[in-house]
Design an enzyme around this catalytic site. Structure first.
Site, mmCIF file in Angstrom:
data_model
loop_
_atom_site.group_PDB
_atom_site.id
_atom_site.type_symbol
_atom_site.label_atom_id
_atom_site.label_comp_id
_atom_site.label_asym_id
_atom_site.label_seq_id
_atom_site.Cartn_x
_atom_site.Cartn_y
_atom_site.Cartn_z
ATOM 1 N N GLY A 176 105.376 15.598 19.316
ATOM 2 C CA GLY A 176 104.639 15.403 20.556
ATOM 3 C C GLY A 176 103.067 15.856 20.233
ATOM 4 O O GLY A 176 102.399 16.152 21.183
ATOM 5 N N LEU A 181 100.318 14.246 19.496
ATOM 6 C CA LEU A 181 99.168 13.565 20.418
ATOM 7 C C LEU A 181 99.027 13.773 21.650
ATOM 8 O O LEU A 181 98.160 13.154 22.531
ATOM 9 C CB LEU A 181 99.184 12.321 19.777
ATOM 10 C CG LEU A 181 99.353 11.972 18.324
ATOM 11 C CD1 LEU A 181 99.283 10.335 17.931
ATOM 12 C CD2 LEU A 181 98.181 12.748 17.481
ATOM 13 N N GLY A 182 99.968 14.465 22.323
ATOM 14 C CA GLY A 182 99.938 14.741 23.730
ATOM 15 C C GLY A 182 99.018 15.861 23.969
ATOM 16 O O GLY A 182 98.026 16.143 23.613
ATOM 17 N N GLN A 183 98.911 15.917 25.525
ATOM 18 C CA GLN A 183 97.931 16.796 26.271
ATOM 19 C C GLN A 183 97.851 18.198 25.672
ATOM 20 O O GLN A 183 96.703 18.739 25.114
ATOM 21 C CB GLN A 183 98.066 17.179 27.672
ATOM 22 C CG GLN A 183 96.880 17.788 28.384
ATOM 23 C CD GLN A 183 97.271 18.515 29.746
ATOM 24 O OE1 GLN A 183 98.453 18.668 29.960
ATOM 25 N NE2 GLN A 183 96.171 18.704 30.591
ATOM 26 N N ASN A 217 110.301 10.180 16.331
ATOM 27 C CA ASN A 217 110.897 10.171 17.469
ATOM 28 C C ASN A 217 111.707 11.163 17.363
ATOM 29 O O ASN A 217 112.949 11.080 16.632
ATOM 30 C CB ASN A 217 111.270 8.882 17.858
ATOM 31 C CG ASN A 217 111.732 8.709 19.340
ATOM 32 O OD1 ASN A 217 112.340 9.863 19.961
ATOM 33 N ND2 ASN A 217 111.536 7.470 19.884
ATOM 34 N N ILE A 218 111.800 12.271 18.433
ATOM 35 C CA ILE A 218 112.569 13.337 18.166
ATOM 36 C C ILE A 218 114.466 13.013 18.734
ATOM 37 O O ILE A 218 115.311 13.727 18.657
ATOM 38 C CB ILE A 218 112.508 14.586 18.940
ATOM 39 C CG1 ILE A 218 111.935 14.460 20.599
ATOM 40 C CG2 ILE A 218 111.274 15.363 18.402
ATOM 41 C CD1 ILE A 218 111.976 15.437 21.468
ATOM 42 N N TYR A 238 113.139 16.066 35.412
ATOM 43 C CA TYR A 238 112.558 16.784 34.416
ATOM 44 C C TYR A 238 112.927 18.270 34.707
ATOM 45 O O TYR A 238 113.088 18.843 33.630
ATOM 46 C CB TYR A 238 110.892 16.446 34.924
ATOM 47 C CG TYR A 238 109.777 17.433 33.995
ATOM 48 C CD1 TYR A 238 109.583 17.262 32.829
ATOM 49 C CD2 TYR A 238 108.863 18.331 34.669
ATOM 50 C CE1 TYR A 238 108.962 18.049 32.042
ATOM 51 C CE2 TYR A 238 108.333 19.240 34.115
ATOM 52 C CZ TYR A 238 108.208 18.901 32.784
ATOM 53 O OH TYR A 238 107.272 19.494 31.950
ATOM 54 N N LYS A 279 114.600 20.822 32.081
ATOM 55 C CA LYS A 279 113.976 21.925 31.780
ATOM 56 C C LYS A 279 114.972 23.342 31.788
ATOM 57 O O LYS A 279 114.914 24.272 31.159
ATOM 58 C CB LYS A 279 112.607 22.413 32.440
ATOM 59 C CG LYS A 279 111.585 21.291 32.115
ATOM 60 C CD LYS A 279 111.215 21.421 30.507
ATOM 61 C CE LYS A 279 110.150 20.575 30.127
ATOM 62 N NZ LYS A 279 109.814 20.796 28.483
HETATM 63 N N1 SER Z 1 102.487 19.554 34.684
HETATM 64 C C1 SER Z 1 103.898 19.074 34.628
HETATM 65 C C2 SER Z 1 104.328 18.124 35.456
HETATM 66 O O1 SER Z 1 103.590 17.975 36.357
HETATM 67 C C3 SER Z 1 104.876 20.342 34.982
HETATM 68 O O2 SER Z 1 105.321 21.065 33.845
HETATM 69 O O3 SER Z 1 104.956 17.583 35.290
#
Ligand code: SER
Length: 318
Positions: free
Chosen positions: A8, A10-12, A54-55, A143, A147
């Site tokens: 990842g 190229l992500g934030q 791609n993981i 999500y 986690k």
């Molecule tokens: N910044 C994330 C989100 O809003 C939280 O881990 O999904």
């Protein structure tokens, strides 16, 4: 010297962390990877080795790790909260099956692994203020489910197989380089762009809704510090609460007004995002991170706002 694979990249987080790690460990020792190339990320793709990865493809992951003799995997490839609610199956696939692949390859090739968890690992039954390190975790987003399960899976690979797994529960991250990829806390990034471009912003998060946040330089410090932390001092491993500040939309607006007095905040609340925000803590207790590896963020709301607006003014050419 470590040989690091960043997924990842190229992500934030990845786009800035990769460059930071390359400074510390050398360009050739940090391999950036992403499921596809992305325009605007030439710096990351060209300042060192870049692999398409791609993981969810375990064989390809294993091939890349062996090819570059990787000993550390920083696993940043993930589907965030809002996007995850639109496509829960994909969130599960990337966040869980992808993490499983990372841990399996790490076990086979003796790598250490850093994976971020999130404030999303908490839910409505979690104490909302000063949320303890060890507490109830019953999130209600896909999500969040991935986690919590990810934290447990990393713990399992550490205790069962001795894989050196580490991680922090990141709050909303604010940065001026790469936009976040579809999360609930994204409003706190958008607000700065709109403040500079239009002097006004309509927040999709309601007044009074506090969430933990952090400026990117502190998040990068957290990751690199924990990566290098003395393992003998670590009581926790995969899910350290870390925070730098906690605020609601009206508070970030007030901080912006100190620099741009005419800035106006209004509300256009998104029900789904608001429900997610309300299920997350107002503020975290990060004592364990401070005690076990010296976590100590540098930016508060005002210093972050000043820096964000300065850097974005240059970036946007305003
Ligand atoms: N910044 C994330 C989100 O809003 C939280 O881990 O999904």
């Amino acid at each position: 010297m470590r040989k690091i694979l960043v997924t990842g990249a190229l992500g934030q987080i990845g786009s800035e962390l990769t460059m930071g790690l390359r400074k510390t460990y050398g360009n050739d020792n940090v391999i950036a990877s992403s499921r596809s190339k992305k325009e605007g990320h030439e710096k990351v793709m060209e300042s060192g080795i870049f692999e398409i990865l791609n993981i969810t493809d375990g064989e390809r992951l294993s091939e890349v790790v062996k090819k570059h003799k990787i000993d550390t995997i920083v696993n940043l490839a993930a589907v965030l909260s809002v996007v995850g609610e639109k496509n829960p199956a994909r969130a599960w696939d990337v966040n869980m099956n992808g993490l499983y692949n990372v841990l399996e390859v790490a076990r086979q090739e003796s790598c250490s692994v850093f994976t971020p968890s999130s404030i999303a690992a908490f839910g409505l039954s979690t104490p909302q203020d000063n949320t303890p390190q060890d507490t109830i975790q019953r999130p209600n987003t896909m999500y969040g489910v991935t986690k919590v399960a990810g934290e447990l899976l990393c713990d399992y690979y550490y205790t069962k197989f001795g894989v050196d797994t580490r991680g922090v529960r990141l709050p909303g991250l604010i940065s001026y380089q790469t936009l976040p990829g579809g999360g609930t806390t994204d409003y706190a990034v958008e607000i700065y762009y709109e403040a500079l471009k239009n002097k006004k912003y309509a927040s999709f998060i309601a007044e009074g809704t506090k969430m933990d946040m952090m400026y990117m330089p502190d998040a990068l410090d957290a990751i690199t510090q924990l990566l290098e932390a003395n393992p003998d001092k670590l009581i926790h491993r995969n899910a350290f609460n870390v925070t730098a500040m906690s605020f609601a939309p009206e508070e970030i607006a007030a901080a912006i007004r100190k620099v741009i007095p005419e800035f106006e905040l209004s509300y256009d609340v998104d029900k789904e995002k608001q429900a997610i925000a309300e299920s997350w803590p107002n503020s975290l207790d990060d004592t364990a991170a401070r005690e076990e590896w010296g976590w100590n963020p540098k930016y508060d709301l005002d210093s972050m706002t000043k820096d964000m607006l300065e850097k974005l003014t240059i970036k946007l050419g305003i």
